[in-house]
Design a protein around this motif. Structure first.
Motif, mmCIF file in Angstrom:
data_model
loop_
_atom_site.group_PDB
_atom_site.id
_atom_site.type_symbol
_atom_site.label_atom_id
_atom_site.label_comp_id
_atom_site.label_asym_id
_atom_site.label_seq_id
_atom_site.Cartn_x
_atom_site.Cartn_y
_atom_site.Cartn_z
ATOM 1 N N LEU A 92 39.048 36.867 46.436
ATOM 2 C CA LEU A 92 37.813 36.718 45.687
ATOM 3 C C LEU A 92 38.155 36.003 44.385
ATOM 4 O O LEU A 92 38.956 36.500 43.588
ATOM 5 C CB LEU A 92 37.194 38.089 45.396
ATOM 6 C CG LEU A 92 35.908 38.097 44.581
ATOM 7 C CD1 LEU A 92 34.793 37.371 45.326
ATOM 8 C CD2 LEU A 92 35.503 39.519 44.260
ATOM 9 N N ALA A 93 37.597 34.822 44.177
ATOM 10 C CA ALA A 93 37.840 34.050 42.962
ATOM 11 C C ALA A 93 36.741 34.355 41.961
ATOM 12 O O ALA A 93 35.562 34.155 42.243
ATOM 13 C CB ALA A 93 37.879 32.559 43.282
ATOM 14 N N THR A 94 37.144 34.838 40.790
ATOM 15 C CA THR A 94 36.165 35.173 39.759
ATOM 16 C C THR A 94 35.895 33.956 38.877
ATOM 17 O O THR A 94 36.659 32.989 38.872
ATOM 18 C CB THR A 94 36.675 36.331 38.874
ATOM 19 O OG1 THR A 94 37.798 35.878 38.122
ATOM 20 C CG2 THR A 94 37.048 37.544 39.720
ATOM 21 N N ASP A 95 34.823 34.019 38.103
ATOM 22 C CA ASP A 95 34.481 32.933 37.183
ATOM 23 C C ASP A 95 35.561 32.715 36.129
ATOM 24 O O ASP A 95 35.726 31.615 35.618
ATOM 25 C CB ASP A 95 33.144 33.208 36.493
ATOM 26 C CG ASP A 95 31.965 33.037 37.442
ATOM 27 O OD1 ASP A 95 32.132 32.358 38.481
ATOM 28 O OD2 ASP A 95 30.885 33.585 37.136
ATOM 29 N N SER A 96 36.309 33.778 35.823
ATOM 30 C CA SER A 96 37.372 33.657 34.815
ATOM 31 C C SER A 96 38.652 33.058 35.393
ATOM 32 O O SER A 96 39.616 32.845 34.672
ATOM 33 C CB SER A 96 37.672 35.023 34.202
ATOM 34 O OG SER A 96 38.212 35.892 35.185
ATOM 35 N N GLU B 158 40.471 34.435 37.920
ATOM 36 C CA GLU B 158 41.333 35.431 38.558
ATOM 37 C C GLU B 158 41.103 35.441 40.060
ATOM 38 O O GLU B 158 40.000 35.145 40.535
ATOM 39 C CB GLU B 158 41.015 36.831 38.019
ATOM 40 C CG GLU B 158 41.431 37.075 36.598
ATOM 41 C CD GLU B 158 41.084 38.488 36.186
ATOM 42 O OE1 GLU B 158 41.962 39.349 36.318
ATOM 43 O OE2 GLU B 158 39.935 38.707 35.764
ATOM 44 N N PHE B 159 42.136 35.791 40.796
ATOM 45 C CA PHE B 159 42.028 35.978 42.242
ATOM 46 C C PHE B 159 42.205 37.458 42.530
ATOM 47 O O PHE B 159 43.226 38.055 42.168
ATOM 48 C CB PHE B 159 43.096 35.166 42.980
ATOM 49 C CG PHE B 159 42.957 33.684 42.792
ATOM 50 C CD1 PHE B 159 41.801 33.024 43.176
ATOM 51 C CD2 PHE B 159 43.967 32.951 42.213
ATOM 52 C CE1 PHE B 159 41.659 31.662 43.001
ATOM 53 C CE2 PHE B 159 43.843 31.580 42.030
ATOM 54 C CZ PHE B 159 42.682 30.938 42.424
ATOM 55 N N LEU B 160 41.222 38.059 43.170
ATOM 56 C CA LEU B 160 41.246 39.494 43.445
ATOM 57 C C LEU B 160 41.542 39.751 44.918
ATOM 58 O O LEU B 160 41.034 39.045 45.794
ATOM 59 C CB LEU B 160 39.903 40.122 43.058
ATOM 60 C CG LEU B 160 39.439 39.871 41.623
ATOM 61 C CD1 LEU B 160 38.076 40.504 41.404
ATOM 62 C CD2 LEU B 160 40.457 40.413 40.618
ATOM 63 N N THR C 271 42.388 43.118 47.896
ATOM 64 C CA THR C 271 42.328 44.557 48.132
ATOM 65 C C THR C 271 43.539 44.971 48.964
ATOM 66 O O THR C 271 43.971 44.243 49.857
ATOM 67 C CB THR C 271 41.031 44.974 48.860
ATOM 68 O OG1 THR C 271 40.976 44.303 50.118
ATOM 69 C CG2 THR C 271 39.804 44.648 48.043
#
Length: 175
Positions: free
Chosen positions: A26-30, A32-34, A36
């Motif tokens: 999951l790529a965030t607007d900031s 970061e790659f998330l 689980t």
């Protein structure tokens, strides 16, 4: 032959994305790659460390959260942002005086191929790419990030009669 290979394992090496995670990022607007991680995989990883196995992570991915997760599980050999997995693998074996035959490696995609051709017990999750499945001695019925790691660790520890933990902590896998 597979049973005998399980008895010889002293070292576990895992890729991250697609093995310890389901491969989704999951790529965030900031920026970061998330990812689980599965708590049951975490329990098995920390138990393997506690029982004296060498546990090593070799991944092309990176991130502070990944490092923190592995630190919490007691994994001391974490190599992130790796472009040459074979070099890291060779250095790790040399540093710890481990032979190829003692290593169970779980990978899921082409960057894992060359290392998997060398180890004593190449394994993969059920959803690995075909090239990796074709060289694996064991294909877990579980998918990456969905207890494939626990599956292989549990098999080794059960065969070596080290699976059960007399004093488990509920916090062991959630760090």
């Amino acid at each position: 032959m597979f049973l005998q290979k399980l008895k010889e394992i002293s070292t576990f090496i895992f890729d991250v994305d697609g093995v310890l995670t389901n491969g989704d990022i999951l790529a965030t607007d900031s920026g970061e790659f998330l990812r689980t991680f599965n708590i049951k995989d975490g329990y098995a990883l920390q138990l393997a460390v506690k029982k004296g196995y060498q546990v090593c992570i070799i991944s092309g991915g990176s991130g502070a959260a990944m490092q923190k997760r592995f630190d919490g599980l007691g994994i001391k050999h974490v190599h992130l942002g790796v472009s040459d997995k074979v070099k890291v693998y060779e250095d790790f074996l040399h540093q710890h005086q481990i032979t190829d035959d003692e290593v169970l490696y779980m990978g899921d995609d082409i960057p894992d191929y060359k290392v998997m051709k060398r180890v004593g017990l190449p394994t993969c999750p059920a959803d690995a790419v075909e090239e990796i499945k074709s060289i694996s001695m064991y294909i877990s019925p579980q998918k990456g990030g969905r207890t494939a790691v626990r599956d292989v660790i549990e098999k080794v520890l059960r065969v070596q009669e080290k699976w059960f933990d007399e004093n488990p902590s509920a916090a062991d896998s959630g760090k």
